[in-house]
Design a protein around this motif. Sequence first.
Motif, PDB file in Angstrom:
ATOM      1  N   VAL A  23      25.875  75.130 -55.980  1.00 28.33           N
ATOM      2  CA  VAL A  23      26.610  75.169 -57.241  1.00 28.33           C
ATOM      3  C   VAL A  23      25.778  76.039 -58.177  1.00 28.33           C
ATOM      4  O   VAL A  23      24.852  75.565 -58.828  1.00 28.33           O
ATOM      5  CB  VAL A  23      26.822  73.762 -57.841  1.00 28.33           C
ATOM      6  CG1 VAL A  23      27.729  73.834 -59.060  1.00 28.33           C
ATOM      7  CG2 VAL A  23      27.401  72.811 -56.794  1.00 28.33           C
ATOM      8  N   GLU A  24      26.100  77.335 -58.203  1.00 26.59           N
ATOM      9  CA  GLU A  24      25.243  78.276 -58.906  1.00 26.59           C
ATOM     10  C   GLU A  24      25.158  78.003 -60.403  1.00 26.59           C
ATOM     11  O   GLU A  24      24.110  78.189 -61.023  1.00 26.59           O
ATOM     12  CB  GLU A  24      25.740  79.709 -58.661  1.00 26.59           C
ATOM     13  CG  GLU A  24      25.299  80.267 -57.311  1.00 26.59           C
ATOM     14  CD  GLU A  24      26.472  80.488 -56.369  1.00 26.59           C
ATOM     15  OE1 GLU A  24      27.620  80.320 -56.801  1.00 26.59           O
ATOM     16  OE2 GLU A  24      26.205  80.821 -55.198  1.00 26.59           O
ATOM     17  N   ARG A  29      21.398  73.238 -55.046  1.00 27.18           N
ATOM     18  CA  ARG A  29      21.796  73.428 -53.663  1.00 27.18           C
ATOM     19  C   ARG A  29      21.710  72.083 -52.956  1.00 27.18           C
ATOM     20  O   ARG A  29      21.005  71.180 -53.426  1.00 27.18           O
ATOM     21  CB  ARG A  29      20.898  74.450 -52.956  1.00 27.18           C
ATOM     22  CG  ARG A  29      21.176  75.889 -53.360  1.00 27.18           C
ATOM     23  CD  ARG A  29      20.317  76.878 -52.611  1.00 27.18           C
ATOM     24  NE  ARG A  29      20.722  78.239 -52.902  1.00 27.18           N
ATOM     25  CZ  ARG A  29      21.559  78.978 -52.172  1.00 27.18           C
ATOM     26  NH1 ARG A  29      22.081  78.443 -51.066  1.00 27.18           N
ATOM     27  NH2 ARG A  29      21.874  80.204 -52.502  1.00 27.18           N
ATOM     28  N   GLY A  30      22.388  71.978 -51.848  1.00 34.48           N
ATOM     29  CA  GLY A  30      22.331  70.701 -51.147  1.00 34.48           C
ATOM     30  C   GLY A  30      23.004  70.764 -49.794  1.00 34.48           C
ATOM     31  O   GLY A  30      23.409  71.825 -49.318  1.00 34.48           O
ATOM     32  N   ARG A 242      36.125  68.482 -49.103  1.00 28.35           N
ATOM     33  CA  ARG A 242      36.968  67.826 -50.103  1.00 28.35           C
ATOM     34  C   ARG A 242      36.118  67.025 -51.073  1.00 28.35           C
ATOM     35  O   ARG A 242      36.361  67.030 -52.282  1.00 28.35           O
ATOM     36  CB  ARG A 242      37.978  66.910 -49.410  1.00 28.35           C
ATOM     37  CG  ARG A 242      38.982  66.286 -50.356  1.00 28.35           C
ATOM     38  CD  ARG A 242      40.025  65.500 -49.590  1.00 28.35           C
ATOM     39  NE  ARG A 242      41.031  64.948 -50.476  1.00 28.35           N
ATOM     40  CZ  ARG A 242      42.047  64.204 -50.065  1.00 28.35           C
ATOM     41  NH1 ARG A 242      42.184  63.945 -48.775  1.00 28.35           N
ATOM     42  NH2 ARG A 242      42.913  63.730 -50.931  1.00 28.35           N
ATOM     43  N   LEU A 243      35.086  66.330 -50.559  1.00 34.11           N
ATOM     44  CA  LEU A 243      34.199  65.565 -51.421  1.00 34.11           C
ATOM     45  C   LEU A 243      33.464  66.486 -52.391  1.00 34.11           C
ATOM     46  O   LEU A 243      33.357  66.198 -53.590  1.00 34.11           O
ATOM     47  CB  LEU A 243      33.189  64.782 -50.577  1.00 34.11           C
ATOM     48  CG  LEU A 243      32.100  64.038 -51.352  1.00 34.11           C
ATOM     49  CD1 LEU A 243      32.703  63.016 -52.310  1.00 34.11           C
ATOM     50  CD2 LEU A 243      31.130  63.366 -50.390  1.00 34.11           C
ATOM     51  N   LEU A 244      32.947  67.601 -51.881  1.00 28.87           N
ATOM     52  CA  LEU A 244      32.232  68.541 -52.745  1.00 28.87           C
ATOM     53  C   LEU A 244      33.165  69.140 -53.790  1.00 28.87           C
ATOM     54  O   LEU A 244      32.760  69.365 -54.942  1.00 28.87           O
ATOM     55  CB  LEU A 244      31.606  69.642 -51.901  1.00 28.87           C
ATOM     56  CG  LEU A 244      30.478  69.192 -50.972  1.00 28.87           C
ATOM     57  CD1 LEU A 244      30.067  70.328 -50.038  1.00 28.87           C
ATOM     58  CD2 LEU A 244      29.286  68.693 -51.770  1.00 28.87           C
ATOM     59  N   GLU A 250      34.775  72.061 -60.994  1.00 29.91           N
ATOM     60  CA  GLU A 250      34.757  72.685 -62.316  1.00 29.91           C
ATOM     61  C   GLU A 250      33.625  73.683 -62.453  1.00 29.91           C
ATOM     62  O   GLU A 250      33.652  74.549 -63.335  1.00 29.91           O
ATOM     63  CB  GLU A 250      34.646  71.615 -63.405  1.00 29.91           C
ATOM     64  CG  GLU A 250      35.879  70.734 -63.519  1.00 29.91           C
ATOM     65  CD  GLU A 250      35.767  69.747 -64.663  1.00 29.91           C
ATOM     66  OE1 GLU A 250      34.706  69.724 -65.325  1.00 29.91           O
ATOM     67  OE2 GLU A 250      36.737  69.011 -64.910  1.00 29.91           O
ATOM     68  N   ARG A 251      32.627  73.591 -61.591  1.00 32.19           N
ATOM     69  CA  ARG A 251      31.467  74.481 -61.651  1.00 32.19           C
ATOM     70  C   ARG A 251      31.478  75.538 -60.541  1.00 32.19           C
ATOM     71  O   ARG A 251      30.570  76.359 -60.468  1.00 32.19           O
ATOM     72  CB  ARG A 251      30.173  73.655 -61.547  1.00 32.19           C
ATOM     73  CG  ARG A 251      29.945  72.732 -62.733  1.00 32.19           C
ATOM     74  CD  ARG A 251      29.706  73.535 -63.989  1.00 32.19           C
ATOM     75  NE  ARG A 251      29.193  72.721 -65.079  1.00 32.19           N
ATOM     76  CZ  ARG A 251      28.753  73.215 -66.234  1.00 32.19           C
ATOM     77  NH1 ARG A 251      28.773  74.528 -66.433  1.00 32.19           N
ATOM     78  NH2 ARG A 251      28.298  72.413 -67.168  1.00 32.19           N
TER      79      ARG A 251
END
Length: 324
Positions: A23-24, A29-30, A242-244, A250-251
Amino acid sequence: MSDATTDDTAQGGADDSVLPFAVEELDVRGRAVRLGPAIDLILSRHNYPPAVARVVGEAAALTALLGSALKFEGQFQLQTRSDGPIEMIVVDYDAPDRLRACATFDAERVRAAEEKGEAGTGHLIGHGHLALTVDQGSDMTRYQGIVALEGEGLEEAAHTYFRQSEQIPTRVRLAVGEETLGAGSERRIGYRAGGILVQFLPQAEEVAAAAAPDDDRWQEARLLVETVEDHELIDSTVSSERLLYRLFHERGVRVFTPQGVHEACRCSRERITAMLAAFSDDDRRHTVGDNGRIGVTCEFCSRFYDIDPAEVGIGGDTPDGDAA
């Protein structure tokens, strides 16, 4: 690399896989992991009590999250040694995709803990230490990080490790659950496990490590991950993508190529005989059973090896040294 979507048919929806993401906008990161048949095979082979199976499943999910980050074909191991009803857990991840796990426990103490309503991960593990080991092979330095276990769960132990050893703000969520498999006479209870790990890795040099935990971007990411419920991590109808998407759409969350994971033990007849051959002559003789054979059961996969004593240089002697 692609944007996460709500499409459950995407690659990231597969069981037994680890899905990296970024998610920049939040500089995080993950990875998200889902284990289905792999963890069910590992746990069903041992027929652990449900409370023990749950903790071993959590350890396996955590190991997959950490081990899948290896950029080489090495070995990552998670091991606990403690004074709780679950005395030891060992999980091996052989990069890029091989997972195995086992545990030793006191069945009476586990049963007593369940009766007292103290079957949480922290209670069952108790106090001791957690060791995380990276082995890149004989030509490379072996790395090991150790953190104390103080009656809290594996999630908190992971947080402590990254805070003390890596100094990277990290949030981990783990979950294990049961599901009904098969039908009729083949119907049985199976296991699923899942987890998500998110880390704050700011690109800006002005973000000092000491200030990172208080950064608004990290606080937002951490709080979002903390909203994840156990069922979302293990529900076969809710893909990792889907979870992410639910968490970070929004990000602008992006996902990368998923890494498959499968159950695989590194035991073999050659390894077993080499191990026995390294014993002293006396110790080797005492491994011979009343039937004149050596029987060895792998603690990880429960595979049984029936070995001729001559294969390890005993020459047909009995444990007492008399001719067979």
